[in-house]
Design a protein around this motif. Sequence first.
Motif, PDB file in Angstrom:
ATOM      1  N   LEU A   1      37.420  28.540  41.610  1.00  0.00           N
ATOM      2  CA  LEU A   1      36.622  29.448  42.434  1.00  0.00           C
ATOM      3  C   LEU A   1      35.866  28.693  43.530  1.00  0.00           C
ATOM      4  O   LEU A   1      35.813  29.143  44.678  1.00  0.00           O
ATOM      5  CB  LEU A   1      35.629  30.226  41.565  1.00  0.00           C
ATOM      6  CG  LEU A   1      34.762  31.232  42.333  1.00  0.00           C
ATOM      7  CD1 LEU A   1      35.610  32.370  42.880  1.00  0.00           C
ATOM      8  CD2 LEU A   1      33.643  31.774  41.463  1.00  0.00           C
TER       9      LEU A   1
ATOM     10  N   TYR B   1      38.243  27.705  46.240  1.00  0.00           N
ATOM     11  CA  TYR B   1      38.708  28.909  46.945  1.00  0.00           C
ATOM     12  C   TYR B   1      37.620  29.448  47.870  1.00  0.00           C
ATOM     13  O   TYR B   1      37.886  29.821  49.020  1.00  0.00           O
ATOM     14  CB  TYR B   1      39.124  29.962  45.923  1.00  0.00           C
ATOM     15  CG  TYR B   1      39.632  31.259  46.514  1.00  0.00           C
ATOM     16  CD1 TYR B   1      40.598  31.263  47.520  1.00  0.00           C
ATOM     17  CD2 TYR B   1      39.142  32.480  46.064  1.00  0.00           C
ATOM     18  CE1 TYR B   1      41.088  32.458  48.049  1.00  0.00           C
ATOM     19  CE2 TYR B   1      39.620  33.681  46.583  1.00  0.00           C
ATOM     20  CZ  TYR B   1      40.585  33.654  47.583  1.00  0.00           C
ATOM     21  OH  TYR B   1      41.053  34.837  48.115  1.00  0.00           O
ATOM     22  N   ALA B   2      36.372  29.475  47.362  1.00  0.00           N
ATOM     23  CA  ALA B   2      35.248  29.972  48.168  1.00  0.00           C
ATOM     24  C   ALA B   2      35.055  29.117  49.412  1.00  0.00           C
ATOM     25  O   ALA B   2      34.741  29.630  50.490  1.00  0.00           O
ATOM     26  CB  ALA B   2      33.972  29.986  47.323  1.00  0.00           C
TER      27      ALA B   2
ATOM     28  N   SER C   1      29.241  32.595  46.673  1.00  0.00           N
ATOM     29  CA  SER C   1      30.038  32.358  45.464  1.00  0.00           C
ATOM     30  C   SER C   1      29.174  31.907  44.294  1.00  0.00           C
ATOM     31  O   SER C   1      29.565  32.061  43.136  1.00  0.00           O
ATOM     32  CB  SER C   1      31.126  31.316  45.738  1.00  0.00           C
ATOM     33  OG  SER C   1      30.556  30.040  45.974  1.00  0.00           O
ATOM     34  N   SER C   2      28.000  31.350  44.586  1.00  0.00           N
ATOM     35  CA  SER C   2      27.102  30.917  43.506  1.00  0.00           C
ATOM     36  C   SER C   2      26.602  32.098  42.683  1.00  0.00           C
ATOM     37  O   SER C   2      26.134  31.927  41.555  1.00  0.00           O
ATOM     38  CB  SER C   2      25.915  30.138  44.085  1.00  0.00           C
ATOM     39  OG  SER C   2      25.164  30.942  44.974  1.00  0.00           O
TER      40      SER C   2
ATOM     41  N   PHE D   1      28.597  34.616  41.840  1.00  0.00           N
ATOM     42  CA  PHE D   1      29.766  35.216  41.175  1.00  0.00           C
ATOM     43  C   PHE D   1      29.532  35.343  39.675  1.00  0.00           C
ATOM     44  O   PHE D   1      29.739  36.421  39.092  1.00  0.00           O
ATOM     45  CB  PHE D   1      31.015  34.365  41.439  1.00  0.00           C
ATOM     46  CG  PHE D   1      32.268  34.904  40.815  1.00  0.00           C
ATOM     47  CD1 PHE D   1      33.124  35.734  41.535  1.00  0.00           C
ATOM     48  CD2 PHE D   1      32.621  34.586  39.507  1.00  0.00           C
ATOM     49  CE1 PHE D   1      34.286  36.227  40.972  1.00  0.00           C
ATOM     50  CE2 PHE D   1      33.779  35.075  38.930  1.00  0.00           C
ATOM     51  CZ  PHE D   1      34.613  35.891  39.665  1.00  0.00           C
TER      52      PHE D   1
ATOM     53  N   LEU E   1      40.311  39.204  43.946  1.00  0.00           N
ATOM     54  CA  LEU E   1      40.018  37.858  44.447  1.00  0.00           C
ATOM     55  C   LEU E   1      41.048  37.410  45.479  1.00  0.00           C
ATOM     56  O   LEU E   1      40.710  36.781  46.482  1.00  0.00           O
ATOM     57  CB  LEU E   1      39.995  36.855  43.284  1.00  0.00           C
ATOM     58  CG  LEU E   1      38.644  36.478  42.674  1.00  0.00           C
ATOM     59  CD1 LEU E   1      38.836  35.459  41.570  1.00  0.00           C
ATOM     60  CD2 LEU E   1      37.688  35.947  43.722  1.00  0.00           C
TER      61      LEU E   1
ATOM     62  N   THR F   1      40.192  38.863  48.825  1.00  0.00           N
ATOM     63  CA  THR F   1      38.790  38.733  49.254  1.00  0.00           C
ATOM     64  C   THR F   1      38.667  38.038  50.613  1.00  0.00           C
ATOM     65  O   THR F   1      39.266  36.989  50.843  1.00  0.00           O
ATOM     66  CB  THR F   1      37.991  37.951  48.198  1.00  0.00           C
ATOM     67  OG1 THR F   1      37.875  38.736  47.014  1.00  0.00           O
ATOM     68  CG2 THR F   1      36.597  37.607  48.712  1.00  0.00           C
TER      69      THR F   1
ATOM     70  N   GLY G   1      31.812  38.697  51.412  1.00  0.00           N
ATOM     71  CA  GLY G   1      30.993  38.447  50.243  1.00  0.00           C
ATOM     72  C   GLY G   1      31.001  39.545  49.195  1.00  0.00           C
ATOM     73  O   GLY G   1      31.127  39.263  47.994  1.00  0.00           O
TER      74      GLY G   1
ATOM     75  N   LEU H   1      33.966  39.494  46.974  1.00  0.00           N
ATOM     76  CA  LEU H   1      33.932  38.406  45.989  1.00  0.00           C
ATOM     77  C   LEU H   1      33.082  38.808  44.784  1.00  0.00           C
ATOM     78  O   LEU H   1      33.477  38.589  43.632  1.00  0.00           O
ATOM     79  CB  LEU H   1      33.365  37.145  46.633  1.00  0.00           C
ATOM     80  CG  LEU H   1      33.385  35.880  45.763  1.00  0.00           C
ATOM     81  CD1 LEU H   1      34.815  35.377  45.587  1.00  0.00           C
ATOM     82  CD2 LEU H   1      32.513  34.793  46.376  1.00  0.00           C
TER      83      LEU H   1
END
Length: 414
Positions: free
Chosen positions: A234, A237-238, A247-248, A250, A292, A295, A298, A301
């Motif tokens: 992840l 990918y982010a 992404s933090s 998620f 995903l 995506t 934000g 995600l």
Amino acid sequence: MEEEEHLFNKNFISITVINFAVYLVYYLLMVIIAVIAQKQLNASLGEAGLASGIYIIGTLFARLLIGKKLELIGRKQILRYGGIAYLITTVAYLYMPNLAVLFIIRLLNGFCYGMVSTATNAIVTEYIPFSKRGEGINYYGLSTSLAAAFGPLIGLLLLTYTNFYTVLIVSIILIILSTIGSFVLPVQNIEVNPEHLATMKSWKINTFVEKKVLFISFLGLLMGLAYSSVLSFLASYAEAIHLVQISSFFFLVYAGAVTLTRPMSGKMFDRFGEDSVMYPSYIFLTLGLFALSFTTVGWQLLASGVLVGLGYGTFMSNGQAVVLKTLKTESHRIGLGLSTYFIGLDLGIGVGPYILGELKNYITFQEMYLVAGILPLVCAVLYKIYYNPSKVTKEIKNEMHNLTKRPQQSNVAK
């Protein structure tokens, strides 16, 4: 005992808190150890990956051996002395002069973690009324899911604003508290009759794995493999799609989805059976991984995080409830059955990064998540073809009937 008739008795709450601390330390260290290996020990990317993955190898060895020996040695002893060993091997991180020592520490630490987690997963079943097995296991499973969400977050924050030494001190304090708790908790060992004892002491394959739960364990392997695409890739990918900051969050929305739905899914399991929660878990994980792959912003995600939580989070706990249901009449096999189930999950998460990482050499991240999203659909098809809840229920009733009949026959013989 009156206390045991209620789900939220003090022993159930205590073992759930202990389990949370054990898993929190696991995730705290797992998310940062590769970075530490690279920065402090000059490890290559492959060596850093091995530093993370070798922990799972130790855990798998523990699940195989301790699953077999749990009732022979005793749940109480495995929990308490496993906790002490977990503490010692965590303190050992303070001395890491080179990669070879780090690999040994990680292997032993993973083994000790496997010991303690195998014990807690078996012990909690004694504090859950059978009529509430689905609800109880789902509440207990929250301790694992919340640790999986907050562990990486806390670990990364501590490493960013402090240092690795601080992360270790926090981990050591958590293990000390959980170990003290394990000595205070009144744990009862399972009494094994001579016939079962002789079987457990043999070295046949059925003393290492519980064949009755191999199918659900295999589905756990596939689901773990699919989920490993999120756990391992992840962050990369982010970065590739320029969504690093959001992404933090998620795993926070993942944890939120699991926390809000766990009580409901547990009650659905108890009232309507396993089909009512297992099929949705396959569908939600597929939708989350497909989301995903598409995506670009934000909110997409975060939405995928909710779906993944509803999928993998639901499966993980309810698969455990399926094991308990399958082994209802064989309490001496529950520890082995749960160990077999978690071997499947751990193996999927352990080999997934390597398999998907190799696949990533030939396809894009988006295509990788599409491939991973197909796996839960495969699970749904296999579950439909090979798992029959009514047959399992019938077998349990027959076994219970035979158990109640045996004493009567014995009395007649006398």
